[in-house]
Scaffold this motif. Structure first.
Motif, short mmCIF file in Angstrom:
data_model
loop_
_atom_site.label_atom_id
_atom_site.label_comp_id
_atom_site.label_asym_id
_atom_site.label_seq_id
_atom_site.Cartn_x
_atom_site.Cartn_y
_atom_site.Cartn_z
N ASN A 112 55.64 -55.34 77.38
CA ASN A 112 53.88 -55.54 77.30
C ASN A 112 53.16 -53.92 77.05
O ASN A 112 52.26 -53.88 76.58
N ILE A 113 53.93 -53.03 77.96
CA ILE A 113 53.18 -51.81 77.97
C ILE A 113 53.66 -51.06 76.59
O ILE A 113 52.61 -50.47 76.05
N TYR A 114 54.54 -51.19 75.89
CA TYR A 114 54.55 -50.78 74.75
C TYR A 114 53.82 -51.44 73.62
O TYR A 114 53.09 -50.55 72.80
N THR A 115 53.47 -52.58 73.62
CA THR A 115 52.71 -53.08 72.86
C THR A 115 50.98 -53.02 73.06
O THR A 115 50.23 -53.30 72.12
N LEU A 116 51.08 -52.55 74.40
CA LEU A 116 49.52 -52.27 74.68
C LEU A 116 49.09 -50.92 74.02
O LEU A 116 47.91 -50.64 74.03
N GLY A 117 50.09 -50.13 73.71
CA GLY A 117 49.49 -48.88 72.94
C GLY A 117 49.38 -47.78 73.92
O GLY A 117 48.23 -47.18 73.61
N LEU A 125 66.45 -59.55 75.92
CA LEU A 125 65.95 -59.34 74.53
C LEU A 125 65.82 -60.34 73.72
O LEU A 125 64.95 -60.40 72.67
N GLU A 126 66.89 -61.26 73.58
CA GLU A 126 66.96 -62.23 72.61
C GLU A 126 65.71 -63.30 72.74
O GLU A 126 65.57 -64.18 71.96
N GLN A 127 65.55 -63.42 74.21
CA GLN A 127 64.53 -64.63 74.62
C GLN A 127 63.34 -64.40 73.88
O GLN A 127 62.68 -63.53 74.02
N ASN A 128 62.87 -65.71 73.35
CA ASN A 128 61.72 -65.58 72.40
C ASN A 128 61.49 -64.26 71.56
O ASN A 128 60.43 -64.05 71.13
N LEU A 156 62.03 -61.37 71.70
CA LEU A 156 61.33 -60.12 72.44
C LEU A 156 61.72 -59.03 71.86
O LEU A 156 60.70 -58.41 71.35
N TRP A 157 62.85 -58.59 71.60
CA TRP A 157 63.14 -57.34 71.13
C TRP A 157 62.79 -57.14 69.59
O TRP A 157 62.04 -56.12 69.47
N ASN A 158 63.03 -58.17 68.80
CA ASN A 158 62.44 -58.35 67.64
C ASN A 158 61.01 -57.98 67.10
O ASN A 158 60.27 -57.28 66.37
N ASN A 159 60.24 -58.72 68.36
CA ASN A 159 58.74 -58.71 68.18
C ASN A 159 58.30 -57.31 68.56
O ASN A 159 57.15 -56.97 67.86
N VAL A 160 58.90 -56.40 69.37
CA VAL A 160 58.48 -55.38 70.10
C VAL A 160 58.77 -54.32 68.90
O VAL A 160 57.89 -53.53 68.50
N VAL A 161 59.88 -54.56 67.95
CA VAL A 161 60.10 -53.57 66.90
C VAL A 161 59.17 -53.64 65.98
O VAL A 161 58.43 -52.77 65.61
N LEU A 202 52.76 -63.98 63.63
CA LEU A 202 51.89 -63.33 64.68
C LEU A 202 53.09 -63.03 66.05
O LEU A 202 53.79 -63.76 66.24
N VAL A 203 52.69 -61.64 66.35
CA VAL A 203 53.73 -61.34 67.80
C VAL A 203 52.66 -62.05 68.73
O VAL A 203 52.31 -61.37 69.69
#
Length: 272
Positions: free
Chosen positions: A115-120, A163-166, A168-173, A223-224
């Protein structure tokens, strides 16, 4: 947590920040064998009357701060201090890998970091959380026999599962790549913000690769949606206004009435 004369439930963000500072001080190298271990293991009062350990209190404070992103903005000082305290607590834990597994499975630290990473956050606003991601990465690669954090199969399985759940890892990348492209288009990629995004992308990508994860670009219309993203412009990836920041685009955007986060320039884009 501390006996400061406050009524239960009357803790302010300022009091919480002071307490987090004190916890970090108490887990300093010079006294970690006594006070540090006490704060790792002892059950404390969170100020609301519920018995919680320090890590639980920290996570609750950080989550509350992130929840204010679209209201008053994120208090990055509290977020960063929270990450620093979590690292300090893991450093003095009698069973450090067990502490990290608890962070991952019960306290949802990986989701918070995502969440922190995607909040920018701007450069330096959440450095402790980047350090926490680096710690997770270190624990998947280090094989030094005298390391405080000994790599275990249980830890790797726990982290990989989260990381695999939903996706998550792929979406953040994907989110970091989108932000990197947008930033590069506006400032050429040489700004402090661009460098911060690149550093986050490198660490997050490497974390997944060490666990055998492979990035798969989502379909154009994806969409992410599982993250608290900060996608500019229309959220429909094939729209010409996707990723754009200008007055005309902002004037056309409509906010999704369900999640109150996603933005579209038309109902057609939303339906796609």
């Amino acid at each position: 947590m501390l006996s400061d004369g406050l009524e239960k439930g009357k803790m302010t963000d300022g009091h919480k920040l002071v307490e987090l500072c004190l916890v970090q001080w108490m887990t300093d190298e010079s006294c970690k064998d006594s006070l540090g271990r006490f704060f790792v293991t002892e059950r404390q009062s969170s100020g609301s009357g519920d018995g919680k350990n320090v890590a639980e209190v920290v996570v609750a404070v950080v989550a509350d701060a992130l929840a204010q992103a679209e209201v008053t903005g994120v208090n990055w000082e509290i977020v960063d201090m929270g990450g620093a305290v979590l690292i300090s607590l893991s450093n003095v834990a009698p069973l450090p890998m067990g502490t990290l597994i608890e962070y991952i499975e019960r306290l949802e630290i990986v989701q918070l970091a995502a969440n922190i990473y995607t909040l920018g956050p701007e450069e330096g606003h959440a450095q402790a959380w980047s350090n926490l991601v680096d710690l997770f990465l270190h624990c998947t690669t280090c094989r030094a026999p005298n390391c405080h954090f000994v790599r275990t199969e249980a830890y790797e399985n726990s982290l990989r599962s989260k990381l695999e759940q939903n996706s998550l890892w792929n979406n953040v990348v994907h989110s970091l790549l989108e932000r990197a492209r947008t930033t590069a288009a506006s400032d050429g990629g040489g700004s402090a913000k661009a460098k911060a995004i690149k550093g986050q992308w490198v660490a997050w990508t490497q974390l997944g690769k060490e666990l055998g994860l492979v990035y798969k670009p989502p379909p154009p219309s994806a969409l992410v949606s599982t993250l608290r993203g900060d996608i500019d412009g229309c959220w429909f990836a094939e729209c010409e206004r996707h990723g754009k920041v200008d007055e005309e685009t902002e004037g056309k955007l409509l906010r999704c009435s369900a999640c109150r986060r996603a933005k579209y320039c038309s109902s057609a884009c939303q339906q796609k």
